[in-house]
Design a protein around this motif. Structure first.
Motif, mmCIF file in Angstrom:
data_model
loop_
_atom_site.group_PDB
_atom_site.id
_atom_site.type_symbol
_atom_site.label_atom_id
_atom_site.label_comp_id
_atom_site.label_asym_id
_atom_site.label_seq_id
_atom_site.Cartn_x
_atom_site.Cartn_y
_atom_site.Cartn_z
ATOM 1 N N ASN A 63 0.809 -1.223 0.000
ATOM 2 C CA ASN A 63 0.000 0.000 0.000
ATOM 3 C C ASN A 63 0.837 1.266 0.000
ATOM 4 N N VAL A 64 2.127 1.171 0.324
ATOM 5 C CA VAL A 64 2.967 2.374 0.441
ATOM 6 C C VAL A 64 4.069 2.379 -0.598
ATOM 7 N N ILE A 65 4.896 1.371 -0.584
ATOM 8 C CA ILE A 65 6.048 1.310 -1.472
ATOM 9 C C ILE A 65 5.922 0.088 -2.357
ATOM 10 N N THR A 66 5.898 0.317 -3.666
ATOM 11 C CA THR A 66 5.847 -0.807 -4.596
ATOM 12 C C THR A 66 7.186 -1.547 -4.561
ATOM 13 N N GLY A 67 7.105 -2.850 -4.391
ATOM 14 C CA GLY A 67 8.322 -3.646 -4.291
ATOM 15 C C GLY A 67 8.990 -3.556 -2.939
ATOM 16 N N GLY A 68 8.265 -3.101 -1.924
ATOM 17 C CA GLY A 68 8.854 -2.973 -0.595
ATOM 18 C C GLY A 68 8.673 -4.202 0.268
ATOM 19 N N GLU A 69 8.364 -5.352 -0.370
ATOM 20 C CA GLU A 69 8.138 -6.569 0.412
ATOM 21 C C GLU A 69 9.377 -6.971 1.200
ATOM 22 N N ASN A 70 10.546 -6.831 0.565
ATOM 23 C CA ASN A 70 11.773 -7.235 1.254
ATOM 24 C C ASN A 70 12.126 -6.288 2.389
ATOM 25 N N LEU A 71 11.718 -5.028 2.283
ATOM 26 C CA LEU A 71 11.888 -4.116 3.411
ATOM 27 C C LEU A 71 11.015 -4.566 4.577
ATOM 28 N N GLY A 72 9.801 -4.993 4.271
ATOM 29 C CA GLY A 72 8.944 -5.542 5.324
ATOM 30 C C GLY A 72 9.540 -6.791 5.936
ATOM 31 N N LYS A 73 10.180 -7.612 5.113
ATOM 32 C CA LYS A 73 10.815 -8.815 5.642
ATOM 33 C C LYS A 73 12.048 -8.471 6.476
ATOM 34 N N ALA A 74 12.714 -7.363 6.147
ATOM 35 C CA ALA A 74 13.827 -6.918 6.989
ATOM 36 C C ALA A 74 13.322 -6.513 8.368
ATOM 37 N N LEU A 75 12.195 -5.798 8.400
ATOM 38 C CA LEU A 75 11.588 -5.465 9.690
ATOM 39 C C LEU A 75 11.156 -6.725 10.428
ATOM 40 N N GLY A 76 10.597 -7.680 9.691
ATOM 41 C CA GLY A 76 10.201 -8.935 10.318
ATOM 42 C C GLY A 76 11.392 -9.704 10.868
ATOM 43 N N PHE A 77 12.505 -9.708 10.133
ATOM 44 C CA PHE A 77 13.710 -10.379 10.612
ATOM 45 C C PHE A 77 14.218 -9.741 11.904
ATOM 46 N N GLU A 78 14.177 -8.426 11.974
ATOM 47 C CA GLU A 78 14.611 -7.742 13.196
ATOM 48 C C GLU A 78 13.671 -8.048 14.358
ATOM 49 N N MET A 79 12.374 -8.165 14.068
ATOM 50 C CA MET A 79 11.439 -8.567 15.121
ATOM 51 C C MET A 79 11.734 -9.983 15.610
ATOM 52 N N ILE A 80 12.065 -10.868 14.672
ATOM 53 C CA ILE A 80 12.394 -12.248 15.052
ATOM 54 C C ILE A 80 13.607 -12.262 15.980
ATOM 55 N N VAL A 81 14.605 -11.437 15.675
ATOM 56 C CA VAL A 81 15.802 -11.370 16.522
ATOM 57 C C VAL A 81 15.436 -10.885 17.923
#
Length: 314
Positions: A275-293
């Motif tokens: 909804n914000v950045i086209t192709g920003g899925e991997n940025l979301g996954k970077a945030l998810g990875f940091e949450m996992i840590v």
């Protein structure tokens, strides 16, 4: 018997004395191995479920956090996740988690101790335990709707207070802001604390308190010098568990604020939906990875502290 035959005879006697030797011992060993094999076989569905629904998604998030949309390796996603609105989202999520965890530890611990001070096997204890289990698992959209219907702009309690001449908004409180999220999260954090800390409180020996009182210690001195030091690992472990529960919550905050309060789970959902950045899925996954840590560190600390508590309170 000759001298040459003596070592062989001694060796045969030693083997016969070994536990598990002989046909009967071999049969017992095979039966034990079979039982263990069947027990491990029963765990196969659990391990398969864990690998498919937890291990593989986690590995996918961790790998794609360091890749671009074209598949090349990069650290841009990680660096971007610590800038601007994403950094603010992390700060806000940490504030919510720390605040609600502290409230849950204090009030949940006091409530659990008050309940345990009553007689054993009473209706009150059973009701509190059952209710805590229900409230601790009541979240998501239903919880948000319940609070909106109660403390929202036109909620039941809000209108009742307004009829009595008290305007809740005059205090600066709004259910759809940071303070509102703290109030809603506290609803399930306190019962969760009751469930987690109750076994540790039950592990405190009555003899310790009797000995302290016999030596002239007051109730405050007992808790300061005996109770709280013994419970310190359990309290810290409970805090970490509540922290992880609050830090990773998504549906309740989204239904409550529609994303107006920046939280990491909400930012991840927005990026993955495009909804914000086209192709920003991997940025979301970077945030998810940091949450996992962050969650992994909290859970490892919780497990280590729980093991220490179990050794102390045996």
């Amino acid at each position: 018997m000759s001298v040459a035959d003596a070592p062989a005879a001694s060796a045969g006697a030693g083997e016969a004395d070994l536990p598990g030797s002989g046909p009967r011992g071999v049969a017992e060993w095979l039966r034990g191995t079979g039982r263990n094999g069947f027990a491990l076989l029963g765990l196969v569905p659990f391990f398969a479920y864990t690998v498919v629904f937890l291990g593989l998604p986690t590995a996918s998030v961790a790998i794609n956090a360091f890749r671009t949309a074209h598949g090349t390796w990069t650290l841009h996603n990680i660096s971007l996740s610590f800038e601007g609105i994403y950094r603010d989202a992390f700060v806000t999520s940490l504030k919510v988690a720390l605040c609600t965890s502290a409230i849950g530890v204090v009030f949940g611990g006091l409530f659990a101790q008050a309940v345990l001070s009553t007689r054993r096997n009473t209706v009150l204890r059973r009701v509190v335990t059952t209710a805590s289990g229900v409230f601790a698992n009541f979240g998501g959209v239903p919880l948000a709707f319940a609070f909106i219907a109660t403390l929202g702009t036109t909620g039941m309690v809000t209108r009742m207070l307004h009829a009595l001449g008290f305007d809740l908004s005059s205090t600066g409180f709004s259910l759809f802001t940071f303070s509102g999220i703290v109030v809603v999260y506290t609803y399930f954090q306190v019962p969760l604390m009751v469930l987690v800390i109750t076994p540790a409180l039950e592990g405190l020996r009555p003899q310790w308190r009797e000995a302290a009182e016999g030596l002239g210690a007051s109730a405050a001195s007992y808790w300061r010098l005996v109770g709280l030091p013994v419970l310190a690992p359990a309290l810290l472990g409970s805090f970490l568990l509540l922290f992880g529960s609050s830090f990773a919550a998504y549906a309740t905050a989204w239904a409550l604020t529609s994303g107006t309060v920046p939280l990491v789970p909400i930012k991840i959902g927005t990026l993955l939906s495009g909804n914000v950045i086209t192709g920003g899925e991997n940025l979301g996954k970077a945030l998810g990875f940091e949450m996992i840590v962050v969650i992994a560190v909290a859970m490892v600390g919780y497990v280590l502290l729980t093991r220490r508590v179990s050794r102390w309170l045996r």
